[in-house]
Scaffold this motif. Sequence first.
Motif, PDB file in Angstrom:
ATOM      1  N   GLY A  40       0.783  -1.230   0.000  1.00 20.99           N
ATOM      2  CA  GLY A  40       0.000   0.000   0.000  1.00 20.99           C
ATOM      3  C   GLY A  40       0.812   1.275   0.000  1.00 20.99           C
ATOM      4  O   GLY A  40       0.249   2.365  -0.002  1.00 20.99           O
ATOM      5  N   SER A  41       2.138   1.197  -0.018  1.00 21.83           N
ATOM      6  CA  SER A  41       2.967   2.401  -0.005  1.00 21.83           C
ATOM      7  C   SER A  41       2.978   3.121  -1.346  1.00 21.83           C
ATOM      8  O   SER A  41       3.217   4.315  -1.410  1.00 21.83           O
ATOM      9  CB  SER A  41       4.404   2.046   0.376  1.00 21.83           C
ATOM     10  OG  SER A  41       4.449   1.583   1.701  1.00 21.83           O
ATOM     11  N   TYR A  42       2.754   2.377  -2.425  1.00 22.48           N
ATOM     12  CA  TYR A  42       2.776   2.952  -3.769  1.00 22.48           C
ATOM     13  C   TYR A  42       1.491   2.582  -4.496  1.00 22.48           C
ATOM     14  O   TYR A  42       0.798   1.644  -4.124  1.00 22.48           O
ATOM     15  CB  TYR A  42       3.981   2.423  -4.567  1.00 22.48           C
ATOM     16  CG  TYR A  42       5.304   2.840  -3.989  1.00 22.48           C
ATOM     17  CD1 TYR A  42       5.877   4.061  -4.322  1.00 22.48           C
ATOM     18  CD2 TYR A  42       5.979   2.015  -3.092  1.00 22.48           C
ATOM     19  CE1 TYR A  42       7.087   4.447  -3.788  1.00 22.48           C
ATOM     20  CE2 TYR A  42       7.201   2.403  -2.550  1.00 22.48           C
ATOM     21  CZ  TYR A  42       7.754   3.612  -2.899  1.00 22.48           C
ATOM     22  OH  TYR A  42       8.943   3.998  -2.363  1.00 22.48           O
ATOM     23  N   GLU A  43       1.218   3.311  -5.566  1.00 16.58           N
ATOM     24  CA  GLU A  43       0.056   3.007  -6.398  1.00 16.58           C
ATOM     25  C   GLU A  43       0.174   1.590  -6.937  1.00 16.58           C
ATOM     26  O   GLU A  43       1.268   1.098  -7.181  1.00 16.58           O
ATOM     27  CB  GLU A  43      -0.045   3.998  -7.564  1.00 16.58           C
ATOM     28  CG  GLU A  43      -0.340   5.420  -7.145  1.00 16.58           C
ATOM     29  CD  GLU A  43      -1.710   5.572  -6.512  1.00 16.58           C
ATOM     30  OE1 GLU A  43      -2.668   4.933  -6.987  1.00 16.58           O
ATOM     31  OE2 GLU A  43      -1.828   6.341  -5.540  1.00 16.58           O
ATOM     32  N   TYR A  44      -0.943   0.978  -7.150  1.00 19.64           N
ATOM     33  CA  TYR A  44      -1.006  -0.402  -7.614  1.00 19.64           C
ATOM     34  C   TYR A  44      -1.034  -0.444  -9.142  1.00 19.64           C
ATOM     35  O   TYR A  44      -1.779  -1.187  -9.742  1.00 19.64           O
ATOM     36  CB  TYR A  44      -2.258  -1.059  -7.017  1.00 19.64           C
ATOM     37  CG  TYR A  44      -2.279  -2.558  -7.085  1.00 19.64           C
ATOM     38  CD1 TYR A  44      -1.536  -3.318  -6.194  1.00 19.64           C
ATOM     39  CD2 TYR A  44      -3.050  -3.222  -8.029  1.00 19.64           C
ATOM     40  CE1 TYR A  44      -1.556  -4.700  -6.245  1.00 19.64           C
ATOM     41  CE2 TYR A  44      -3.082  -4.598  -8.087  1.00 19.64           C
ATOM     42  CZ  TYR A  44      -2.330  -5.335  -7.191  1.00 19.64           C
ATOM     43  OH  TYR A  44      -2.357  -6.705  -7.240  1.00 19.64           O
ATOM     44  N   ASP A  45      -0.234   0.399  -9.793  1.00 18.07           N
ATOM     45  CA  ASP A  45      -0.306   0.463 -11.249  1.00 18.07           C
ATOM     46  C   ASP A  45       1.045   0.456 -11.957  1.00 18.07           C
ATOM     47  O   ASP A  45       1.105   0.581 -13.170  1.00 18.07           O
ATOM     48  CB  ASP A  45      -1.100   1.692 -11.686  1.00 18.07           C
ATOM     49  CG  ASP A  45      -0.446   2.993 -11.249  1.00 18.07           C
ATOM     50  OD1 ASP A  45       0.554   2.954 -10.509  1.00 18.07           O
ATOM     51  OD2 ASP A  45      -0.935   4.057 -11.659  1.00 18.07           O
ATOM     52  N   HIS A  46       2.140   0.353 -11.217  1.00 19.12           N
ATOM     53  CA  HIS A  46       3.429   0.309 -11.890  1.00 19.12           C
ATOM     54  C   HIS A  46       4.404  -0.609 -11.135  1.00 19.12           C
ATOM     55  O   HIS A  46       4.249  -0.872  -9.953  1.00 19.12           O
ATOM     56  CB  HIS A  46       4.020   1.710 -12.059  1.00 19.12           C
ATOM     57  CG  HIS A  46       4.340   2.405 -10.771  1.00 19.12           C
ATOM     58  ND1 HIS A  46       3.396   3.031 -10.008  1.00 19.12           N
ATOM     59  CD2 HIS A  46       5.514   2.560 -10.108  1.00 19.12           C
ATOM     60  CE1 HIS A  46       3.967   3.553  -8.930  1.00 19.12           C
ATOM     61  NE2 HIS A  46       5.252   3.279  -8.969  1.00 19.12           N
TER      62      HIS A  46
END
Length: 155
Positions: A40-46
């Motif tokens: 959950g620390s970064y967007e789930y898209d890259h």
Amino acid sequence: MMLSAISMVMVPVAFATSVGAKDVVVNNQYVQATAICSCGSYEYDHYITGTFLNYCPQCHSYGTLEFNPKGTPEGEWTCSKCNSDYCAADGKEKIDGSKYCLTQYNVTTTNTHNSTQNNTTQNQTLIQSEAMLKTFHQTILEQLALLNGKAFYEW
């Protein structure tokens, strides 16, 4: 025949091997994967490539990290000794509020030149020293918490 087709469709994704991670490397010194963040620390898209010392900060064990034995879709690092799970992308433990994180590791290529080999050895020694210092610091904090009659996570 119809029943087996239905049961195959209903297999949860968690039982599949990692569909999101790629370029996985596991050896005694470090672990590496290109994965989607699962903590959950970064967007789930890259995708993010994470390279970490093969060391579990939770149980202070070297060489125990395995890639995705539980079959999470994004992939994760799991300690084979204490079963702690870490995000494959950024190395954070996958428990809300946990301060444990895998130690970043810089992979350098070595060739036959002595200077490159010496630099690699020095870098590895520094990284191992940093990991030991973090372990020592973590242990001191845990001991202080015990002396104060509180669990470490209550700090």
